[in-house]
Design a protein around this motif. Structure first.
Motif, short mmCIF file in Angstrom:
data_model
loop_
_atom_site.label_atom_id
_atom_site.label_comp_id
_atom_site.label_asym_id
_atom_site.label_seq_id
_atom_site.Cartn_x
_atom_site.Cartn_y
_atom_site.Cartn_z
N VAL A 291 0.85 -1.19 0.00
CA VAL A 291 0.00 0.00 0.00
C VAL A 291 0.89 1.24 0.00
CG1 VAL A 291 -1.86 1.23 1.18
CG2 VAL A 291 -1.74 -1.27 1.30
N LYS A 292 0.53 2.21 -0.82
CA LYS A 292 1.32 3.42 -0.95
C LYS A 292 1.32 4.25 0.34
CE LYS A 292 0.28 4.08 -5.89
NZ LYS A 292 -0.39 4.99 -6.86
N GLN A 293 2.39 4.99 0.54
CA GLN A 293 2.45 5.94 1.63
C GLN A 293 1.41 7.04 1.41
OE1 GLN A 293 6.24 7.85 2.03
NE2 GLN A 293 5.67 9.03 3.84
N GLY A 294 0.72 7.41 2.49
CA GLY A 294 -0.29 8.45 2.40
C GLY A 294 -1.66 7.97 1.99
N ALA A 295 -1.80 6.67 1.71
CA ALA A 295 -3.11 6.12 1.30
C ALA A 295 -4.11 6.26 2.44
CB ALA A 295 -2.97 4.67 0.89
N SER A 296 -5.37 6.50 2.09
CA SER A 296 -6.44 6.62 3.09
C SER A 296 -6.93 5.24 3.50
CB SER A 296 -7.60 7.45 2.52
OG SER A 296 -7.17 8.74 2.17
N LEU A 297 -7.14 5.05 4.79
CA LEU A 297 -7.71 3.81 5.31
C LEU A 297 -9.16 4.10 5.66
CD1 LEU A 297 -6.77 0.87 6.07
CD2 LEU A 297 -6.70 1.70 8.43
#
Length: 347
Positions: A291-297
């Motif tokens: 999962v990319k850095q800064g992705a929203s959970l």
């Protein structure tokens, strides 16, 4: 005398014409509440006596009024020779003037006059969720870790004649409604609430508009296993059916190998090996994703869902489930949520 007979003839014709017009007027309100509570959803029903089921009258409430039904097309119920057409309105905090209804059918044009529905004030209580409903049930619930100090409880709700969109709880860290779907009287939604870890029971009430009393609902706040969810539609990592299959194949492996030892028949050995291979497939590790850095959970796998947190650095984690453009992952220990497919690392 001749003039008097002419007058009576004219009067008779007028009375006959009036009776004919009255006979053609086959629509009337069969239910119109005199009063409702603030924010309550309420039905308004029109009955057509003796109308053929094949006929499809057109209903239009006066468009100059701000008061309009939730759906332009009514819910239709046929009962013998009578047809019932139900519209749903939502009350506000002032008296409602249900506008004039214009009806067009094969038998001609008709209309029903406007009606006023008065607003009653509901004496609220501390645990009131602001929901008024004819009935309300918790279909499923999920409890998982939100952060180090909080749990998040997600409820799948089903209700009738309910204002679920207004649901909220006081004295909680955060709460909200997601994925609301309405089909005339029936409404479904996902409701989430963030609670301190110290809370062991979620309690709230709704007002039952049929019984005219508050109904209390309770949900235990227990995280049995952070990887397990009771909401099967959110792709649980493991559910009770998976456990049953595992136990079944464990029994078959033991049974076939015992039978082989006693009978010395290789047929049982083959069955035992097949059962063992099948059992091992249940323990194959989940696929890993990046999962990319800064992705929203997200709390739920919907485009309008609330963001619980953001991934602070590139994350390699197990894939726990998939649903319509989302992947279910565990961010930190016990913190589970959904990320969009577009937020996965590129190969």
């Amino acid at each position: 005398m001749r003039h008097l007979r002419s007058v009576w003839l004219v009067v008779g014709l007028l009375l006959s014409f009036t009776a004919l017009l009255s006979a053609q007027s086959e629509f009337k309100y069969s239910y119109m509440p005199k009063s409702v509570y603030e924010n309550q959803l309420f039905p308004v029903t029109v009955i057509a006596a003796g109308l053929s089921p094949s006929e499809q009258p057109q209903f239009t409430f006066d468009r100059s009024s701000d008061i309009q039904p939730l759906f332009d097309t009514p819910l239709v119920v046929q009962n013998g020779a009578d047809s019932f057409y139900t519209f749903y309105f939502k009350a506000s905090d002032v008296d409602i003037r249900v506008p004039q209804l214009f009806i067009s059918s094969q038998s001609g044009e008709d209309s029903l006059p406007p009606k006023t529905v008065f607003i009653e004030r509901l004496e609220k209580r501390e645990d009131f969720s602001e929901v008024l409903a004819a009935d309300m049930n918790i279909k499923n619930s999920q409890v998982s870790n939100y952060d180090e100090k909080s749990h998040i409880v997600t409820l799948s709700l089903e209700a009738y004649e309910a204002n679920l969109e207004d649901m909220r709880l006081d004295d909680v860290q955060e709460s909200g409604v997601e994925s609301l779907k309405r089909d005339h009287a029936k409404v479904e939604a996902e409701f989430y609430v963030v609670l301190p870890i110290s809370e062991k029971m979620l309690r709230f009430s709704y007002f039952n508009t049929i019984k005219r009393q508050f109904e209390l609902l309770e949900v235990p706040v227990v995280v049995e296993d952070a990887s397990v969810t009771t909401q099967t539609d959110l792709n649980p990592k493991e559910d009770s059916f998976d456990k049953l299959k595992k136990y079944t194949f464990m029994f078959l492996v033991g049974f076939f190998f015992i039978m082989f030892l006693f009978k010395r028949d290789f047929f049982y050995l083959v069955l035992g090996v097949v059962s063992l291979i099948t059992l091992l497939t249940f323990y194959i590790p989940h696929k890993k994703i990046c999962v990319k850095q800064g992705a929203s959970l997200y709390i739920l796998p919907t485009q309008t869902s609330t963001i619980s947190t953001r991934i602070d650095q590139e994350l390699d984690t197990m894939l726990l489930g998939e649903r319509e453009g989302f992947k279910k992952v565990e961010y930190k220990e016990g913190i589970i949520g959904w990320v969009k497919n577009e937020d996965l690392c590129e190969d």
